[in-house]
Design a protein around this motif. Structure first.
Motif, PDB file in Angstrom:
ATOM      1  N   PRO A   1       0.830  -1.233   0.054  1.00  0.00           N
ATOM      2  CA  PRO A   1      -0.031   0.068   0.008  1.00  0.00           C
ATOM      3  C   PRO A   1       0.913   1.218   0.023  1.00  0.00           C
ATOM      4  O   PRO A   1       2.171   1.268   0.311  1.00  0.00           O
TER       5      PRO A   1
ATOM      6  N   ARG B   1      -0.950  -1.788 -11.258  1.00  0.00           N
ATOM      7  CA  ARG B   1      -1.681  -1.671  -9.932  1.00  0.00           C
ATOM      8  C   ARG B   1      -3.309  -1.991 -10.191  1.00  0.00           C
ATOM      9  O   ARG B   1      -4.206  -1.795  -9.688  1.00  0.00           O
TER      10      ARG B   1
ATOM     11  N   TYR C   1      -6.003   0.876  -3.291  1.00  0.00           N
ATOM     12  CA  TYR C   1      -4.971  -0.193  -3.332  1.00  0.00           C
ATOM     13  C   TYR C   1      -5.711  -1.352  -3.046  1.00  0.00           C
ATOM     14  O   TYR C   1      -5.636  -2.471  -3.652  1.00  0.00           O
TER      15      TYR C   1
ATOM     16  N   THR D   1      -5.597  -3.080  -6.518  1.00  0.00           N
ATOM     17  CA  THR D   1      -4.363  -3.629  -6.559  1.00  0.00           C
ATOM     18  C   THR D   1      -4.141  -5.107  -5.815  1.00  0.00           C
ATOM     19  O   THR D   1      -3.449  -5.675  -6.444  1.00  0.00           O
TER      20      THR D   1
END
Ligand code: ADP
Length: 219
Positions: free
Chosen positions: A13, A92, A178, A182
């Motif tokens: 992160p 990402r 995130y 991601t």
């Protein structure tokens, strides 16, 4: 040619220390750092990015995949990337991960994926206190790792800068992006049979780099 090092992918992160660790790998293995965040900020600063990009970044959201994929593809074609590179902040999203696979096909570089793990509650103070040197890229933290003279880089005395997106409400958005976009990409790598090395992001940066470099040297 010297032995290839590999395509090193750092997940984690915002604030986990990807940039710090990438810089250690650069020093130790002599391969370049490819940071999409730095590349996008440089284009925004130079006025070559679409004006929408700066606004997207300042909201803590991700800029469009097509643009980032193109930036990375161009960068990886440069001769200094032949032995490998450290990707910091890319891929990402699932579409970026697929694009990266396409870029790596046939170049023979082994992929080494790391996941720097750390809880969100530790990240907010790290990011709100972060200061960066625009000249050499050194990273400080006013709480945990302050420069010797306030607001000046220890190495080159350049006035330090705070990133526009290191404000608490924007940090929360970046953490959300995130988690949503991601983190699933790490699973995608695992499903492809890629080993993902987990690193404990709460350890001192030097211990994390020790582990990371040992894994890279042994591989
Ligand atoms: P951090 O990982 O600390 O959030 P970065 O410098 O990597 O910081 O990224 C800052 C911002 O740049 C992101 O919030 C996003 O808007 C944009 N960005 C960077 N890399 C990408 C990427 N691969 N895809 C889309 N947006 C990106």
């Amino acid at each position: 040619m010297q032995k290839p090092v590999g395509a090193i992918v750092l997940f984690g992160p915002p604030g986990a220390g990807k940039g710090t660790q990438a810089r250690v790998v650069v020093q130790r293995f002599g391969i370049p750092q490819v940071s999409t965040g730095d590349m996008i900020r440089a284009q925004v600063k130079a006025g070559t990015a679409a004006t929408a990009a700066a606004a997207i970044m300042q909201r803590g959201e991700l800029v469009p995949d097509e643009w980032v994929n193109q930036l990375v593809e161009e960068r990886l074609k440069q001769p200094d990337c032949r032995r490998g590179f450290v990707l910091d902040g890319y891929p990402r999203t699932a579409r970026q991960a697929q694009a990266l696979q396409g870029m790596l096909e046939g170049n023979g570089l082994p992929i080494r994926t790391f996941d720097i793990r750390i809880g969100h509650h530790e990240l907010i103070p790290r990011l709100t206190g972060r200061q960066c040197c625009p000249r050499c890229g050194a990273i400080y933290n006013v709480h945990g790792n302050p420069p010797k003279r306030p607001n000046l880089c220890d190495r080159d005395q350049t006035p330090l800068e705070t990133r526009a997106d290191d404000r608490e409400e924007v940090i929360r958005e970046r953490l959300l992006a995130y988690e949503r976009q991601t983190r699933p990409v790490i699973e995608f790598f695992r499903q492809q049979g890629q080993p993902v090395y987990e690193l404990d992001g709460t350890l001192p940066a030097s211990e994390i780099s020790g582990q990371l470099c040992r894994i890279l040297s042994a591989a």
